[in-house]
Scaffold this active site. Structure first.
Site, short mmCIF file in Angstrom:
data_model
loop_
_atom_site.label_atom_id
_atom_site.label_comp_id
_atom_site.label_asym_id
_atom_site.label_seq_id
_atom_site.Cartn_x
_atom_site.Cartn_y
_atom_site.Cartn_z
CB CYS A 86 -42.33 -8.69 23.19
SG CYS A 86 -41.13 -7.38 23.24
CB CYS A 233 -40.36 0.80 32.66
SG CYS A 233 -40.97 2.47 32.40
CB ILE A 236 -32.47 -4.91 30.78
CG1 ILE A 236 -32.60 -3.45 30.30
CG2 ILE A 236 -31.58 -5.75 29.88
CD1 ILE A 236 -33.18 -3.27 28.92
CG HIS A 357 -40.66 -8.12 28.73
ND1 HIS A 357 -41.07 -9.22 28.01
CD2 HIS A 357 -40.92 -7.03 27.93
CE1 HIS A 357 -41.54 -8.83 26.84
NE2 HIS A 357 -41.45 -7.51 26.77
C1 LIG Z 1 -43.81 -5.00 23.01
C2 LIG Z 1 -42.89 -4.93 24.17
O1 LIG Z 1 -42.90 -5.74 25.06
S1 LIG Z 1 -41.80 -3.68 24.24
C3 LIG Z 1 -40.95 -3.80 25.77
C4 LIG Z 1 -39.61 -4.37 25.64
N1 LIG Z 1 -38.79 -4.03 26.80
C5 LIG Z 1 -38.31 -2.80 26.98
O2 LIG Z 1 -38.56 -1.93 26.17
C6 LIG Z 1 -37.44 -2.56 28.20
C7 LIG Z 1 -37.74 -1.22 28.81
N2 LIG Z 1 -36.82 -0.93 29.89
C8 LIG Z 1 -35.80 -0.07 29.80
O3 LIG Z 1 -35.60 0.58 28.79
C9 LIG Z 1 -34.89 0.03 31.00
O4 LIG Z 1 -35.07 -1.09 31.84
C10 LIG Z 1 -35.15 1.33 31.86
C11 LIG Z 1 -34.84 2.56 31.01
C12 LIG Z 1 -36.57 1.39 32.32
C13 LIG Z 1 -34.21 1.29 33.05
O5 LIG Z 1 -32.91 1.03 32.61
P1 LIG Z 1 -31.63 1.63 33.39
O6 LIG Z 1 -31.80 3.10 33.49
O7 LIG Z 1 -30.43 1.09 32.71
O8 LIG Z 1 -31.80 1.05 34.83
P2 LIG Z 1 -31.26 -0.33 35.38
O9 LIG Z 1 -31.81 -1.47 34.58
O10 LIG Z 1 -29.78 -0.25 35.50
O11 LIG Z 1 -31.92 -0.35 36.81
C14 LIG Z 1 -31.37 0.29 37.92
C15 LIG Z 1 -32.04 -0.23 39.15
O12 LIG Z 1 -33.37 0.29 39.19
C16 LIG Z 1 -34.24 -0.71 39.73
N3 LIG Z 1 -35.21 -1.10 38.69
C17 LIG Z 1 -35.10 -1.05 37.34
N4 LIG Z 1 -36.25 -1.46 36.75
C18 LIG Z 1 -37.08 -1.79 37.74
C19 LIG Z 1 -38.40 -2.30 37.77
N5 LIG Z 1 -39.11 -2.56 36.67
N6 LIG Z 1 -38.95 -2.51 38.96
C20 LIG Z 1 -38.28 -2.28 40.11
N7 LIG Z 1 -37.03 -1.81 40.14
C21 LIG Z 1 -36.43 -1.57 38.97
C22 LIG Z 1 -33.35 -1.90 40.10
O13 LIG Z 1 -32.93 -1.78 41.44
C23 LIG Z 1 -32.20 -1.72 39.15
O14 LIG Z 1 -31.00 -2.33 39.56
P3 LIG Z 1 -30.73 -3.92 39.35
O15 LIG Z 1 -31.51 -4.39 38.15
O16 LIG Z 1 -29.27 -4.05 39.15
O17 LIG Z 1 -31.23 -4.53 40.59
#
Ligand SMILES: CC(=O)SCCNC(=O)CCNC(=O)[C@H](O)C(C)(C)COP(=O)(O)OP(=O)(O)OC[C@H]1O[C@@H](n2cnc3c(N)ncnc32)[C@H](O)[C@@H]1OP(=O)(O)O
Length: 417
Positions: A86, A233, A236, A357
């Site tokens: 990242c 969090c 994606i 992100h």
């Molecule tokens: C060193 C580093 O930087 S490490 C970090 C690297 N990045 C990561 O690790 C990513 C972490 N994120 C994740 O694993 C995933 O996004 C999760 C588990 C949090 C959620 O994933 P999913 O369960 O598949 O949920 P999904 O992405 O489908 O979201 C469903 C709905 O929730 C809501 N939502 C999801 N995330 C957010 C958020 N951050 N803020 C507000 N609403 C959100 C949205 O309405 C979303 O729908 P849409 O994107 O189609 O509008």
């Protein structure tokens, strides 16, 4: 050695765009940065490119930069691919700055296109995150983080399946629990950071999510990994960003008044520190180095973009940047001091949790926000009289902290004459 300036910078809209490719994001970002600088492709003498996912999800294992940049006419010059999870594009920026300072070139491009959202490859999409740690020790790391602060997890949330998620969310959740245990940081304070960043992104038309969420709503949302709920969090995200940077000699060719000076930039890798040793956190080491280069103190910082891969991380990073003493990041945030209008606004863009992100591009996207602020062009989210801004960008995870962290100090306005 010459000073180095950002003279053009652009970010695409961030979000889930299944119809767009890495090349699409790169083209839009590079054209945007060139236009912003008043430059053309023939001005670029060397280029750096960052992408972390195309290998894992699309099979484009190498030469990603050459593939994304050649269709734009960027050819016959050095093109270097930089991967540091990242922190990739901020690490690439450091290479470009060093190249200019060493006198190898006067004008450089740093670009990134990232595509993370593949709805038809959901499992692979989440599995790809594990590549941001030592995959040969993944189970060992997983076990270690599970035990960190485990006693704090309320009984109803223990041993429940919260669905698919990136490995990183469990790592940050473990760090959050340790911080709670050590300093008394609360889940509500972490929610306050998320709520503040979601509010900030209502003023950012490029953000992935642009709706406000109250602290109570953040706390009631779906649990990802205790104490982190969904709006705490980073999502994606797909998107791209690019920057044109140059030496003092080349500066008169561009719009000098809008140039922003890179006053310090440092890259540090993680160490064997114990998780409880907050004083030697990678973010602290990187910020001390960057401040020394820039000859500034934490109290000189007018605003910051920090790597809130989770809302907890922002609390940790504002402490590392010295914006408050260790252990007081939660209270500082809850009291509104890091909000727009507060003492030192943090993540005015909406941060990673709300603005999005797209991992390889995040470093430049943070700089885009800060350059926009330092030029006084941030509209409703403008921080008044901003002069010194700091970006902190972390990448990967090894043992108990990021594997790479880049801290950049920017100076706008009167420094450029
Ligand atoms: C060193 C580093 O930087 S490490 C970090 C690297 N990045 C990561 O690790 C990513 C972490 N994120 C994740 O694993 C995933 O996004 C999760 C588990 C949090 C959620 O994933 P999913 O369960 O598949 O949920 P999904 O992405 O489908 O979201 C469903 C709905 O929730 C809501 N939502 C999801 N995330 C957010 C958020 N951050 N803020 C507000 N609403 C959100 C949205 O309405 C979303 O729908 P849409 O994107 O189609 O509008």
């Amino acid at each position: 050695m010459t000073d180095v300036f950002v003279v053009g910078i652009a970010s695409t809209a961030l979000g889930k765009f299944p119809e767009k490719s890495v090349k699409d994001f790169t083209r839009e970002a590079v054209h945007g940065a060139l236009k912003d600088a008043g430059a053309s492709i023939s001005d670029i003498e060397a280029a750096w490119f960052s992408n972390t996912r195309q290998g894992a999800l699309e099979g484009q294992n190498t030469i990603r930069g050459q593939c994304a940049l050649r269709p734009l006419g960027i050819q016959g010059i050095p093109v270097t691919n930089v991967e540091n999870a990242c922190a990739s594009s901020s690490s690439a920026s450091l290479q470009a700055v060093a190249h200019i300072k060493a006198g190898f070139c006067d004008v450089a491009l740093v670009a990134s296109g990232e595509k993370m959202f593949f709805p038809e490859k959901r499992e692979a999409m989440f599995k790809a995150f594990s590549g941001g740690t030592d995959i040969h020790r993944l189970e060992e790391f997983r076990q270690k983080i599970t035990t960190m602060g485990q006693d704090l997890i309320p009984e109803q949330f223990q041993n429940i399946d919260t669905g698919q998620r990136s490995f990183f969310m469990d790592s940050y959740a473990a760090q959050a629990r340790l911080h709670m245990e050590t300093f008394g940081t609360t889940q509500k304070q972490i929610a306050a950071v998320a709520s503040k960043n979601h509010w900030h992104s209502t003023f950012n038309h490029l953000a992935q999510y642009q709706h406000a969420v109250t602290v109570e709503e953040v706390l009631k949302e779906r649990l990802v990994s205790w104490p982190l709920t969904l709006p705490m969090c980073a999502p994606i995200s797909d998107g791209g960003a690019a920057a044109i940077i140059c030496s003092e000699k080349a500066l008169p060719r561009f719009m000098k008044k809008r140039a922003v000076r890179i006053r310090g930039i440092s890259l540090v890798s993680g160490t064997d520190r114990q998780p409880e040793d907050f004083q030697n956190h990678i973010g602290r080491l990187a910020s001390l180095k960057a401040y020394e280069q820039a000859q500034i103190d934490a109290k000189d910082v007018d605003l910051a973009e920090v790597h809130d891969a989770t809302a907890f991380s922002e609390i940790q990073q504002i402490e590392n940047l010295g914006l408050c003493p260790s252990g007081e990041g939660g209270a500082l945030s809850e009291q509104g001091h890091t909000s727009l209008g507060g003492k030192v606004p943090v993540n005015t863009s909406g941060g990673l949790v709300s603005k999005g992100h797209p991992v390889g591009a995040t470093g430049i996207i943070q700089l885009f926000e800060l350059v926009t602020q330092l030029r006084g062009e941030a509209g409703k989210r403008q921080v008044e009289n901003a002069r010194i801004a700091v970006a902190e960008n972390g990448g990967g995870f090894y043992e108990c902290e990021e594997a790479a962290t880049v801290v950049t100090v920017l100076e706008g306005g009167r420094s450029n004459g």
